[in-house]
Design an enzyme around this catalytic site. Structure first.
Site, PDB file in Angstrom:
ATOM      1  CD  GLU A 133      38.647  48.505  32.525  1.00 50.51           C
ATOM      2  OE1 GLU A 133      39.880  48.110  32.351  1.00 50.51           O
ATOM      3  OE2 GLU A 133      37.854  48.999  31.819  1.00 50.51           O
ATOM      4  CE1 TYR A 139      29.698  54.084  36.127  1.00 47.65           C
ATOM      5  CE2 TYR A 139      28.324  55.567  34.851  1.00 47.65           C
ATOM      6  CZ  TYR A 139      29.668  55.383  35.527  1.00 47.65           C
ATOM      7  OH  TYR A 139      30.500  56.385  35.621  1.00 47.65           O
TER       8      TYR A 139
HETATM    9  P1  TTP Z   1      32.746  49.496  30.937  1.00 49.72           P
HETATM   10  O1  TTP Z   1      33.393  48.579  31.650  1.00 49.72           O
HETATM   11  O2  TTP Z   1      33.061  49.647  29.499  1.00 49.72           O
HETATM   12  O3  TTP Z   1      31.364  48.705  30.709  1.00 49.72           O
HETATM   13  P2  TTP Z   1      30.341  48.057  31.650  1.00 49.72           P
HETATM   14  O4  TTP Z   1      31.065  47.600  32.967  1.00 49.72           O
HETATM   15  O5  TTP Z   1      29.007  48.810  31.863  1.00 49.72           O
HETATM   16  O6  TTP Z   1      30.010  46.735  31.089  1.00 49.72           O
HETATM   17  P3  TTP Z   1      30.676  45.428  30.510  1.00 49.72           P
HETATM   18  O7  TTP Z   1      30.313  44.283  31.324  1.00 49.72           O
HETATM   19  O8  TTP Z   1      30.844  45.226  29.232  1.00 49.72           O
HETATM   20  O9  TTP Z   1      32.256  45.531  31.136  1.00 49.72           O
HETATM   21  O10 TTP Z   1      32.316  50.793  31.623  1.00 49.72           O
HETATM   22  C1  TTP Z   1      32.215  50.921  32.883  1.00 49.72           C
HETATM   23  C2  TTP Z   1      31.159  51.757  33.313  1.00 49.72           C
HETATM   24  O11 TTP Z   1      31.550  53.101  32.753  1.00 49.72           O
HETATM   25  C3  TTP Z   1      29.842  51.723  32.709  1.00 49.72           C
HETATM   26  O12 TTP Z   1      29.065  50.675  33.470  1.00 49.72           O
HETATM   27  C4  TTP Z   1      29.174  53.088  32.484  1.00 49.72           C
HETATM   28  C5  TTP Z   1      30.352  53.970  32.348  1.00 49.72           C
HETATM   29  N1  TTP Z   1      30.518  54.329  31.046  1.00 49.72           N
HETATM   30  C6  TTP Z   1      30.333  55.643  30.918  1.00 49.72           C
HETATM   31  O13 TTP Z   1      30.187  56.613  31.992  1.00 49.72           O
HETATM   32  N2  TTP Z   1      30.494  56.031  29.536  1.00 49.72           N
HETATM   33  C7  TTP Z   1      30.456  55.406  28.357  1.00 49.72           C
HETATM   34  O14 TTP Z   1      30.478  55.705  27.138  1.00 49.72           O
HETATM   35  C8  TTP Z   1      30.613  54.034  28.673  1.00 49.72           C
HETATM   36  C9  TTP Z   1      30.758  53.004  27.662  1.00 49.72           C
HETATM   37  C10 TTP Z   1      30.601  53.629  29.930  1.00 49.72           C
END
Ligand code: TTP
Ligand code: MG
Length: 543
Positions: free
Chosen positions: A132, A42
């Site tokens: 993902e 995000y």
């Molecule tokens: P993630 O892949 O867990 O986190 P991320 O992409 O922000 O960081 P990373 O580099 O560690 O992968 O989650 C993906 C998105 O999901 C994240 O950007 C925001 C959203 N999200 C939520 O909506 N609620 C939450 O509690 C979390 C942890 C993430």
């Protein structure tokens, strides 16, 4: 570099045309799965929208929670998530952007999926949540290995090998993985070039291992796991909970059974787990703990359901529930309009704190669903707004579903409400009603031809908005204790008043759903004497 014009020279710089090389049998080669995870997803989307943010520590907030921070912030010690109050106090220079409107995140998520799916070497692409994707590149890789390439040909690995391990370029398995690493690098490069987003990747023999190893070098990097390193990777995990797909509810059940560490689970027998899990689930859990994951990468189509949820402090009156459901419906209408399909089933989800306390459960979500007449949402084909009459009918339907979970004459404390819709017209030919005929079973169910993730009866769209641990937990609480008839034993729990052939042709999740709807029909889990393969013997095969 265009996908149509691959430069495999970097993977195989030299050719040996006179070799007596015999290509390995593809059946003896591993699957090659790539897991791609966007970095601070995000936050990256927000930085693309407003490049000024790139040079600043920033985070994205929803309500009072920071749900992600950019890597500049993380490098300064700011955690990835936390409460707005705590993080703002501790890090006054942290800039927070409101991320409650998911529209742009969904759009980028869809573009990433489409881009990856368009690559010719991507045999199947499965979305997992918003940021993902699993990519199966096995056929392409096997074709390369089987082709004219000599085993002496030099081959390169892109990115890291797990724990900087030594790989053997003469080993066909290692060569397959190395090719996978080149493809992972290609995917990441395309995403960066076309969408301006960085990502991280894991390359391994199955989905679980690819996802686990992909987190080893983040951000903007990738890691490949050699087969012989499986145990080492698993040893870095503290508990079964750390395995994707094992949520805290399942973990709590395992602890009740005395299974606390990953080693405990690796060494468990199916019969040790019989008290808490049906045979298929027990087998899957043990296999996952051993790094064995035969689940295929299932090409994702449009989501099987569309929905959203809202969490709040507490709702304890019907009027408040009604207002919240109306608000949710309004937002859902927008999503249905964007999707373009008109659903036939609506589902309401609720979480009641009082029930949770009474049942001693930390995360107890309930759902009820019903069919709706298509005319109620027909307007959404051309407009994102529901006409008032239809809207009020739908609110009433939602309230009546809520009534099935909440008894107005008893106190309740709702902390979450959600609405989702499913059973879209393109899928009606597969509708369960068609299998059994009208009236054969009173089941309110929907099923798409493909599932993008093995989460029976779970709303992917809703899931994708939740934190990963909660996603896993919801997944587990849905599959836990549901009898899953495996294809190998299709008739084990067969309801004898239904046609056996039809039963056998049904997908597992629908069979489970049907069985679950027949309260008296679950035979007790059969304890088994089958010994699980020792993990050591499993991995001794391939080093
Ligand atoms: P993630 O892949 O867990 O986190 P991320 O992409 O922000 O960081 P990373 O580099 O560690 O992968 O989650 C993906 C998105 O999901 C994240 O950007 C925001 C959203 N999200 C939520 O909506 N609620 C939450 O509690 C979390 C942890 C993430
Ligand atoms: Mg991510």
């Amino acid at each position: 570099m265009s996908d149509e014009d691959p430069d495999w020279g970097s993977a195989f710089p030299e050719e040996f045309p006179h070799s007596k090389y015999t290509a390995p049998d593809p059946a003896s080669l591993p699957r090659i799965i790539i897991h791609i995870d966007l970095d601070c997803f995000y936050a990256q989307v927000e930085m693309v929208r407003n490049p000024d943010l790139r040079s600043k520590p920033m985070g994205v907030q929803q309500k009072q929670i920071v749900i992600t921070t950019n890597y500049l912030a993380r490098a300064r010690g700011i955690p990835k998530t936390g409460s707005v109050q705590a993080l703002s106090q501790a890090y006054p220079d942290l800039i927070l952007v409101n991320g409650e409107d998911l529209h742009e995140y969904r759009r980028f998520s869809q573009r990433i999926f489409e881009l990856v799916s368009s690559l010719s070497f991507a045999h199947a692409v499965e979305r997992l949540g918003m940021d993902e994707n699993f990519v199966d590149v096995t056929p392409w890789v096997h074709a390369q290995i089987q082709g004219s390439k000599d085993p002496d040909t030099k081959c390169v690995v892109q990115g890291h090998v797990f724990q900087e391990g030594k790989w053997d370029e003469l080993d066909p398995w290692h060569r397959c993985l190395a090719l996978g690493s080149v493809l992972a690098d290609r995917i990441r490069t395309q995403i960066r070039q076309e969408l301006g987003l960085t990502s991280s990747a894991g390359i391994a023999m199955n989905k679980t291992l690819a996802k686990l190893v992909g987190g080893c070098h983040k951000p903007d990097d990738q890691t490949m796991l050699l087969p012989s390193q499986t145990l080492s990777l698993l040893q870095t995990l503290k508990s079964p909970r750390a395995i994707p797909g094992i949520g805290s509810a399942t973990n709590a059940n395992l602890i009740e059974l005395g299974i606390e560490t990953l080693t405990d689970l690796q060494e468990a027998k199916i019969s040790d787990l019989a008290e808490m899990f049906d045979r298929d689930m027990a087998e899957r859990l043990i296999q996952l703990s051993q790094g064995i994951d035969p689940s295929p990468v299932k090409t994702s189509g449009k989501p099987q359901s569309i929905g959203l949820e809202d969490r709040f402090k507490v709702i304890s009156t019907r009027d408040e529930s009604k207002a919240k459901l109306k608000w949710l419906l309004g937002r859902l209408a927008q999503l249905i309009y964007e999707d373009g399909r008109i659903p036939r089933v609506i589902r309401v989800t609720a979480r009641d704190k009082i029930k949770e306390r009474a049942k001693g459960r930390r995360w107890l979500k309930e759902s009820r669903q019903t069919q709706i007449s298509r005319h109620l949402m027909n307007r959404l084909k051309s407009s994102p707004d529901l006409p008032p009459h239809e809207e009020s009918q739908l609110v009433d339907i939602c309230l009546s579903l809520l009534d099935k979970m909440v008894n107005e004459s008893n106190p309740y404390q709702l902390t979450l409400l959600g609405i989702s819709v499913s059973d879209f017209p393109a899928e009606t030919s597969n509708s369960i009603q068609n299998y059994f005929g009208a009236g054969a079973a009173k089941i309110e169910s929907s099923r798409p031809p493909k599932r993008s993730h093995e989460t029976p009866a779970i709303n992917e769209e809703v899931l994708s908005q939740l934190p990963p641990d909660i996603r896993a937990e919801i997944y587990q609480s849905n599959v836990k204790k549901v009898k899953l008839s495996s294809p190998a034993t299709p008739l084990t729990d067969f309801p004898h008043d239904w046609d056996p052939e039809v039963w056998a042709s049904l997908p597992l999740d629908i069979r489970s759903e049907l069985l679950a709807s027949r309260p008296t029909h679950h035979p007790k889990a059969q304890p088994t004497n089958q010994k699980t393969k020792s993990i050591t013997s499993y991995f001794q095969k391939k080093n």
